[in-house]
Design a protein around this motif. Sequence first.
Motif, PDB file in Angstrom:
ATOM      1  N   ARG A 141       0.810  -1.222   0.000  1.00  0.00           N
ATOM      2  CA  ARG A 141       0.000   0.000   0.000  1.00  0.00           C
ATOM      3  C   ARG A 141       0.842   1.270   0.000  1.00  0.00           C
ATOM      4  NH1 ARG A 141      -4.248  -2.085  -2.160  1.00  0.00           N
ATOM      5  NH2 ARG A 141      -5.620  -3.286  -0.784  1.00  0.00           N
ATOM      6  N   TYR A 142       2.050   1.181   0.521  1.00  0.00           N
ATOM      7  CA  TYR A 142       2.868   2.403   0.616  1.00  0.00           C
ATOM      8  C   TYR A 142       4.331   2.004   0.555  1.00  0.00           C
ATOM      9  CZ  TYR A 142       4.772   6.799   2.445  1.00  0.00           C
ATOM     10  OH  TYR A 142       5.474   7.966   2.610  1.00  0.00           O
ATOM     11  N   ASN A 143       5.094   2.743  -0.256  1.00  0.00           N
ATOM     12  CA  ASN A 143       6.529   2.532  -0.361  1.00  0.00           C
ATOM     13  C   ASN A 143       7.205   3.877  -0.120  1.00  0.00           C
ATOM     14  OD1 ASN A 143       9.170   2.069  -1.033  1.00  0.00           O
ATOM     15  ND2 ASN A 143       8.759   1.164  -3.033  1.00  0.00           N
ATOM     16  N   GLY A 144       7.806   4.019   1.042  1.00  0.00           N
ATOM     17  CA  GLY A 144       8.420   5.293   1.402  1.00  0.00           C
ATOM     18  C   GLY A 144       9.924   5.283   1.360  1.00  0.00           C
ATOM     19  N   LEU A 145      10.527   4.270   0.739  1.00  0.00           N
ATOM     20  CA  LEU A 145      11.979   4.227   0.651  1.00  0.00           C
ATOM     21  C   LEU A 145      12.479   5.372  -0.218  1.00  0.00           C
ATOM     22  CD1 LEU A 145      12.453   0.395   0.269  1.00  0.00           C
ATOM     23  CD2 LEU A 145      13.251   1.791   2.170  1.00  0.00           C
ATOM     24  N   HIS A 146      13.451   6.089   0.274  1.00  0.00           N
ATOM     25  CA  HIS A 146      13.984   7.260  -0.432  1.00  0.00           C
ATOM     26  C   HIS A 146      15.071   6.802  -1.391  1.00  0.00           C
ATOM     27  CE1 HIS A 146      11.974  10.235   2.242  1.00  0.00           C
ATOM     28  NE2 HIS A 146      11.959   9.185   3.034  1.00  0.00           N
ATOM     29  N   LEU A 147      14.738   6.722  -2.641  1.00  0.00           N
ATOM     30  CA  LEU A 147      15.652   6.181  -3.638  1.00  0.00           C
ATOM     31  C   LEU A 147      16.253   7.294  -4.490  1.00  0.00           C
ATOM     32  CD1 LEU A 147      13.472   3.191  -4.849  1.00  0.00           C
ATOM     33  CD2 LEU A 147      15.161   3.232  -3.029  1.00  0.00           C
ATOM     34  N   PRO A 148      17.489   7.097  -4.946  1.00  0.00           N
ATOM     35  CA  PRO A 148      18.097   8.094  -5.833  1.00  0.00           C
ATOM     36  C   PRO A 148      17.322   8.217  -7.143  1.00  0.00           C
ATOM     37  CG  PRO A 148      19.734   6.534  -4.983  1.00  0.00           C
ATOM     38  CD  PRO A 148      18.393   5.996  -4.615  1.00  0.00           C
ATOM     39  N   ASN A 149      17.312   9.422  -7.709  1.00  0.00           N
ATOM     40  CA  ASN A 149      16.671   9.671  -9.007  1.00  0.00           C
ATOM     41  C   ASN A 149      15.195   9.322  -9.012  1.00  0.00           C
ATOM     42  OD1 ASN A 149      19.259  10.377 -10.062  1.00  0.00           O
ATOM     43  ND2 ASN A 149      19.689   8.186 -10.332  1.00  0.00           N
ATOM     44  N   ARG A 150      14.577   9.496  -7.874  1.00  0.00           N
ATOM     45  CA  ARG A 150      13.148   9.208  -7.769  1.00  0.00           C
ATOM     46  C   ARG A 150      12.433  10.455  -7.283  1.00  0.00           C
ATOM     47  NH1 ARG A 150      10.298   4.581  -3.912  1.00  0.00           N
ATOM     48  NH2 ARG A 150       8.263   5.560  -3.821  1.00  0.00           N
ATOM     49  N   ASP A 151      11.213  10.637  -7.740  1.00  0.00           N
ATOM     50  CA  ASP A 151      10.432  11.786  -7.288  1.00  0.00           C
ATOM     51  C   ASP A 151      10.321  11.770  -5.765  1.00  0.00           C
ATOM     52  OD1 ASP A 151      10.090  12.542  -9.894  1.00  0.00           O
ATOM     53  OD2 ASP A 151       8.135  11.552 -10.105  1.00  0.00           O
TER      54      ASP A 151
END
Length: 330
Positions: free
Chosen positions: A184-194
């Motif tokens: 339901r939710y993916n809050g991982l802070h990934l490079p080059n991602r909004d």
Amino acid sequence: MGPALPKETKIAFLFGSESHHRKRSPEVVRREILHRKERRAAVLFGTERPLDEWFKDENVCHKCGLTRSQGLGFGFQRGPEHWTQAYRDAFESGRCDHDPRPTFNVVPSVFLKFAEQNRPKEPDATASGFAQWLYSLYGTGYGKEEDRERGKQVEPIIFERRRNMGGQVDNGFLRSIRSDWRLRYNGLHLPNRDQVQYLAIDHLRVNGEALRVSPDLIYQNERTNEGLIVELKYTRMRIPRNLWPNVWGQLWCYAQTDLAKGMDHLRVVGEVWAEKTEWYGRRNNRATIETLSLRETVRRDPRAPAFDRFFSALFDIYASGGRRGHLLRR
């Protein structure tokens, strides 16, 4: 036959050299990806437990004092059918579960008093800020600051490598195995991602500002309305069997979101990962294999009264001077 225990499984994502990858056929790679997803889902949803290979050579149980040679199956790695009678008797009588890891012991009244004496001067209205403050209350005795900072850097690597190697248990995979669970939710802070969309918790406020949170992963079971909130951590330290207070404090915050409140049953999960580099082969045929392994998965009920009271009190100290912390100890 002995007590029933969850099966231990190794969850390791391998990242070899280019020459190593050329040796594997597409079909082999496909099977490896499917296997990783299946094992990952089994651990995530509770039918298996990860095998921690970093400190698997623990020799003496901290509770009953039995050694590996007395138990054979120390740490469940060989299973109850291989246990000696003394080892089995200690387990079945309830005297010991033969888990070699120490427990992170917290005396609530002592911890709360120390927290009140070390209130943050400028608390940040985020769950990560709350967790960092909790870490500061005990961190010097349980790992170094650089280890925690390394964890922040590795979090995106964990997700990217899992995704690239087929390890991400996403909705596509869950539908393919006809699971009732959904991401339901993916809050991982990934490079080059909004920019990740933070969730605001209006009833938890710091200096008048609603607490902002970004859980790593939230799953929901469409049939039973169960929820699972997952927090990823990275460390090479020894892992207490109940993990650390900052992990549970952060997950307690996530359990206060509207999304979580709407679920009938809720569990929060702390995952601990680590990476290392290994070499194989000889001379000119040597290649590097990097492994990223899931070391531990611990789950708790964030709605359990004692759990909720403790972290509610700590958050009140963090945010507004500890009024509820005083009440808890009376």
